[in-house]
Design an enzyme around this catalytic site. Structure first.
Site: not given
Ligand code: 3HC
Ligand code: NAI
Length: 692
Positions: A66, A105, A108, A128
């Protein structure tokens, strides 16, 4: 090819519809992405030429979750569940084609497709929990139906990214296709599905694995017990576990409702808000306003480390782990031998636990060159000094390095407190000098304070920031001041802890309050671990502090089984009656009227001055932003991530409340509690640290 919206396309290749998502940087499920996906699937389903649909992403990854930046804001566009229903109920088979990371997500969405294919480098996970949440789009109900309850529990509570091969073995992926040929591989897979008339497999209908765990509450009880220490203080792991229990005990749709309820509970709480803040804060810390991303960096191919003591050894390991050769220099042969021996022993221990092969151990040790001569550092690109914490010695070392190091080499000091500018001034190249403040144990702790001197060149700053990533650290840029950011704030807490035990509390009271707050240990347990006699000189001791008295009594901490606490052979701590007596006598000699001190006062006295000191650090420009200070405390001192760091926490408490208590304490205890001008101003203007 038809553009569905700015981030989604639909192409039809023969009988296959290919939905392509392109929303950099990570194809997160923003409103626009959800809109595009829903419309693209509806179009593909309506197109009579299309028999099966492939979902694939452009860029570096499949959907990584998400869009976290949308959380807490009013939702626009279709909900994720709406998109998922469209996909899952498609009368035409849907194949998710995965590269990079299918996370949260993203996974998912893949789980409502009827099949999942991936390239070997892909990974999948439900991370998450790391942002204080749980998978809120059916992940907790679908995952155990594929991988079973035990693996699902592990995945949702650790947030681990499972590599493609393991995901295939678990049944999470149905097939792996050649690296670099995902699109063709997924289309070919779709054609096989059509040719073999494979069913529209819906994960929600798979019940065997959840039924197998029904009526076995011990699975959950054992899992909770085994992880109690790891989950201490966190709310999200427990809610994740409850969701998997719901998957086992409730019909699918009821389970989904329970998942939603538990998701909303976390989403509206302060822990998730803190953890989401930390996610972005960590990425923000890498951005230095006056050092743009395109600032040239220097190649670091060879590193020199001076001093093979506690820090020098750990620092070296970071580079050896990253495949960068290190020359380590000592002044005493026995210290060199001991230091190199410790590095080897650390690697051997990791190998014994199966986390490194013997071959890896030898490879890493093979990159290390021990030496007794500073001259051997002449070809190093970066030299890090980790000798005794004495200005005269540091100056001597830097003076010599100046004549030895090649032009352009970065000269760094690991000093904890000393003035980096003064050290830089004894070289002819202060622009190449920087502080690289590692935390003990340096091969483990994630924090690297990067100390920018008055004359440090921007390319040196940029190189250090980049290097921190290479060696798996979080680099935070700080300015020159006594103790930099972390130790400067720590000093506030330490001072109050010492005062509190004379005024009425006992060391175990202070430690308990801070431990219950979520810190790994309190200040007195910490002193016992480090050794009470660090910096204590038996020749000069004069019973002037409780610590000195304890050292005089040969209470040196854990290493000899007695310090502020008594320790048994398993290192379990027990309050000491002798220490209690020392404290009472000490207070009496100084005519301090002891009184009852509440847990609340202990917490406020220890932590509010830290928030105040953080404000002073900001006001003096020694940290770029409040969130950088929080990243220092989370990664260097074990501040509980679910409390977001001291500055975030201070705002959560209310800066007005912090200020008011500081003023009360100032009236009672003096100027140790003098509020910073910034704190006063922010409260007067009703603002927060981000407006500082
Ligand atoms: N939402 C918004 N922005 C995100 C994001 C997300 N889920 N994931 C990454 N970004 C952004 C970062 O803030 C960063 O932005 P910036 O360049 O402006 O600083 C950019 O994307 C690149 O991210 P990274 O620097 O972390 O890049 P990496 O290549 O090192 O890592 C990644 C990539 C493994 C995808 C890492 O970003 C990550 O772990 N992201 C989060 C994943 C996550 O937590 N997903 C679950 C979200 S909650 C959800 O899905 C709820 C659902 O169940 C309903
Ligand atoms: P240590 O005493 O364990 O090791 C220092 C080593 O440097 C000794 O082995 C000594 O023989 C060697 N040495 C001294 N002078 C030298 C010289 N001129 N040339 C070559 N080698 C020399 O000290 P420690 O704890 O490793 O600390 C080193 C530095 O790191 C200090 O500046 C300290 O403040 C800083 N630091 C220490 C932390 C800790 O937790 N121990 C944390 C962060 C920084």
């Amino acid at each position: 090819m038809a553009a569905i919206n700015a981030v989604t396309d639909l192409t039809v290749e023969g009988d296959i519809g290919v939905v392509t998502l392109n929303s950099p940087p990570v194809n997160a499920l923003s409103a626009q992405v959800r809109e595009g996906l829903k419309a693209a699937f509806e179009a593909a389903i309506a197109d009579p030429a299309v028999q099966a649909i492939v979902l694939i992403c452009d860029g570096k990854t499949f959907i990584a979750g998400a869009d976290i930046s949308e959380f807490g804001k009013a939702m626009t566009g279709p909900s994720l569940q709406d998109v998922q229903n469209t996909i899952e109920n498609s009368p035409k088979p849907v194949i998710a084609a995965i590269h990079g990371t299918a996370l949260g997500g993203g996974l998912e969405v893949a789980l409502v497709a009827h099949y999942r294919v991936a390239v070997p480098s892909a990974k999948a996970g439900l991370p998450e929990v790391n942002i204080g949440l749980l998978p809120g789009a059916g992940g907790t109900q679908r995952l155990p139906r594929i991988v079973g309850v035990e693996k699902a529990l592990e995945m949702v509570t650790s947030g681990q990214h499972v590599p493609a091969k393991a995901a295939l073995a678990m049944g999470l992926f149905d097939s792996l296709v050649e690296e670099g040929a995902l699109r063709d591989g997924a289309i070919a897979f779709a054609r096989v599905v059509l040719a073999e008339d494979k069913p529209l497999a819906k994960v929600r209908d798979l019940n065997a694995k959840v039924e197998a765990a029904r009526g076995k509450p011990e699975i959950f009880a054992e899992f909770r017990a085994a992880n109690a220490k790891k989950f201490r203080g966190f709310l999200a792991p427990e809610n994740n576990i409850k969701c998997i229990e719901a998957a086992v005990n409730l019909p699918f749709d009821e389970g989904l409702k329970e998942e939603r309820r538990l998701f909303v509970e976390l989403m509206s709480g302060s822990q998730s808000a803190a953890q989401r803040y930390v996610f972005f804060a960590e990425r923000q810390a890498a951005k230095i306003p006056d050092v743009p991303d395109d600032t040239p960096t220097l190649p670091i191919k060879k590193v020199g480390v001076i001093g093979a003591g506690t820090m020098g050894g750990g620092i070296s390991m970071n580079f050896l782990n990253a495949g960068i050769p290190v020359t380590i220099v000592e002044m005493k042969q026995e210290n060199l031998d001991r230091g190199v021996g410790v590095i080897r022993k650390n690697y051997e221990n990791t190998a014994k636990k199966g986390r490194l092969t013997q071959d890896d151990v030898e490879k890493r040790m093979g990159l290390l060159t021990p030496s007794m001569h500073l001259e051997d550092l002449a070809d190093c690109d970066l030299i890090i000094e980790a000798v005794f914490e004495l200005m005269e010695i540091k100056k001597d070392v830097f003076g010599k390095l100046d004549t030895i190091a090649k032009p352009g080499a970065i000269l760094a000091t690991n000093t904890s407190y000393l003035n980096v500018d003064e050290i830089a001034a004894c070289t002819q190249r202060p622009e190449n000098v920087i502080g690289l403040h590692f935390f003990s144990p340096a091969n483990v702790m994630r924090l690297l304070e990067i100390v920018r001197g008055e004359k440090t060149d921007k390319s040196v700053v940029a190189t250090a920031m980049k290097l921190s990533k290479t060696i798996g650290k979080v680099g935070v840029l700080v300015g020159v001041c006594f103790g930099f950011v972390g130790n400067r704030m720590l000093a506030q807490r330490q001072r109050e802890a010492q005062k509190l035990i004379l005024e009425g509390a006992m060391p175990w009271d202070v430690d308990r309050v801070l431990y219950d707050f979520g810190l790994p240990m309190g200040p007195f347990a910490m002193s016992d671990l480090a050794g009470l006699d660090i910096g204590w000189d038996p020749a000069k001791t004069s019973s002037s502090t409780v610590r000195e008295v304890l050292c005089e009594m040969d209470r040196r901490g854990q290493k000899n089984g007695r310090g502020f606490y008594d320790y048994d052979e398993k290192r379990n701590a027990k309050p000491s009656a002798d220490v209690e007596k020392v404290i009472l006598d000490f207070a009496e000699q100084r005519q301090i009227q002891r009184r009852e001190i509440s847990d609340e006062e202990i917490l406020e006295r220890c932590l509010y001055p830290m928030v105040n000191e953080g404000a002073k650090i900001l006001e003096e420009g020694k940290a770029i932003r409040a969130s950088d200070i929080d990243i220092v405390w989370i990664n260097g001192y074990g501040w509980p991530v679910y409390r977001g760091g001291p500055m975030f926490w201070g705002e959560l408490v209310g800066l007005d409340k912090v200020l008011a208590r500081m003023k009360e304490f100032q009236a009672l205890h003096g100027d140790d509690f003098k509020p910073s001008a910034l704190l006063e101003r922010l409260v007067a203007e009703g603002k927060g640290f981000k407006d500082a």
